[in-house]
Design an enzyme around this catalytic site. Structure first.
Site, PDB file in Angstrom:
ATOM      1  N   LYS A 170      -4.032   2.256   5.362  1.00  0.00           N
ATOM      2  CA  LYS A 170      -3.961   1.332   4.231  1.00  0.00           C
ATOM      3  C   LYS A 170      -2.682   1.555   3.425  1.00  0.00           C
ATOM      4  CE  LYS A 170      -5.425  -1.377   0.837  1.00  0.00           C
ATOM      5  NZ  LYS A 170      -5.518  -2.834   0.949  1.00  0.00           N
ATOM      6  N   LYS A 238       0.148   0.286  -8.184  1.00  0.00           N
ATOM      7  CA  LYS A 238      -0.662   1.498  -8.033  1.00  0.00           C
ATOM      8  C   LYS A 238      -0.662   1.985  -6.591  1.00  0.00           C
ATOM      9  CE  LYS A 238      -4.735   1.121  -6.932  1.00  0.00           C
ATOM     10  NZ  LYS A 238      -5.555   1.114  -5.676  1.00  0.00           N
TER      11      LYS A 238
END
Length: 296
Positions: A170, A238
């Site tokens: 990811k 983030k």
């Protein structure tokens, strides 16, 4: 099978809804109860806390914004981890860094709870249509326990290895998305600065080898100036920050990615945090359109 779901934001609410559409009853928790209301009824019950939810389930999904939120839900006051029964399976679909996933896996193992990291690729429309890709880090037997549930929410499962490896993949994927969007926005700003119309740039660039395919889906947002959120810019920043943390931990240099990460941070400071991450284009073009400071 008793299933719990914690985290009902843009992605989690759609994922939980698809579990229900496939006949599964859920016990859900979200800090803001109003976000859970559409899921409540014959196939959905609300729990007052993660701890109370944990006592009732055999499989728990979490879909939270960042590592601190996951850790608070798991180990904070009224956290779920001390209340899950042995052999319960915790599936964390949150976008977190690999070392954090391994930390949570160790905490789970201490309590005889099985842990799977299964973050997803796909924005809000893909979540709604059950077309998410799951990147799974898990023991193969644990993956088989949840495979049918994942396929209620997505259309592709990639088993990337043991715990932490789903999160690792990811990180790689979102790094490409974030840098790809930033590079495209900068190239468009240059083209427009040179006098090429936005329409000609889009028509000429989209579908060509230098441009990532996902960028075609951002054309309407950029042309209309309506950056309705599919994936918030602040969460892209983030994720890029977590990728930089992972790079530091593994001794990998990422000069381009760190520059792009800071570009998103600057856009956040100018009010783009909750817009779709493609709004980085609007931020960059606004910079170029600003008048030059007066000379003194």
């Amino acid at each position: 099978m008793k299933i719990g779901f914690i985290g009902l934001g843009i992605m989690g609410s759609r994922m939980a809804g698809n579990l229900q559409k496939n006949g599964h009853s859920l016990i859900v928790f979200n800090r803001t109860r109003a976000k859970a209301e559409p899921l409540l009824g014959p196939c959905g019950a609300f729990s007052d806390s993660p701890a109370k939810l944990a006592e009732q389930v055999e499989i728990l999904f979490t879909m939270l914004a960042h590592p601190d939120a996951v850790e608070e839900a798991a180990l904070g006051t009224n956290g779920f981890l001390d209340h899950l029964k042995p052999n319960t399976l915790w599936v964390d679909c949150s976008s977190v860094n690999p070392s954090f996933s391994r930390k949570m896996a160790a905490e789970a193992a201490r309590r005889e709870v099985h842990f799977v990291d299964a973050p997803v690729t796909g924005s809000a429309p893909a979540a709604a249509e059950a077309k998410l890709i799951f990147w799974v880090g898990a023991d193969p037997a644990d993956l088989e326990r949840i495979r049918s549930l994942l396929l209620c929410m997505g259309n592709k499962i990639v088993h990337t290895g043991g715990q932490g490896m789903g999160t690792s993949m990811k990180m790689v994927v979102n790094l490409l998305l974030g840098t790809g969007m930033a590079a495209f926005a900068e190239a468009m700003a240059l083209g427009e600065g040179l006098g090429i119309s936005r329409r000609v740039l889009f028509d000429s660039l989209l579908g060509t080898p230098p441009v990532a395919p996902f960028l075609a889906s951002k054309r309407e947002k950029i042309e209309s100036g309506n950056y309705e959120t599919e994936f918030p810019l602040r969460w892209m920043q983030k994720d890029m920050h977590l990728a930089s943390v992972s790079a530091y931990e593994s001794g990998v240099a990422m000069p381009l990615s760190n520059a792009a990460k800071e570009l998103y941070r600057l856009a956040m400071r100018e009010g783009y945090a909750t817009e779709d991450f493609s709004a980085v284009y609007d931020y960059l073009t606004a910079i170029h359109e600003s008048p030059a400071p007066a000379k003194v």
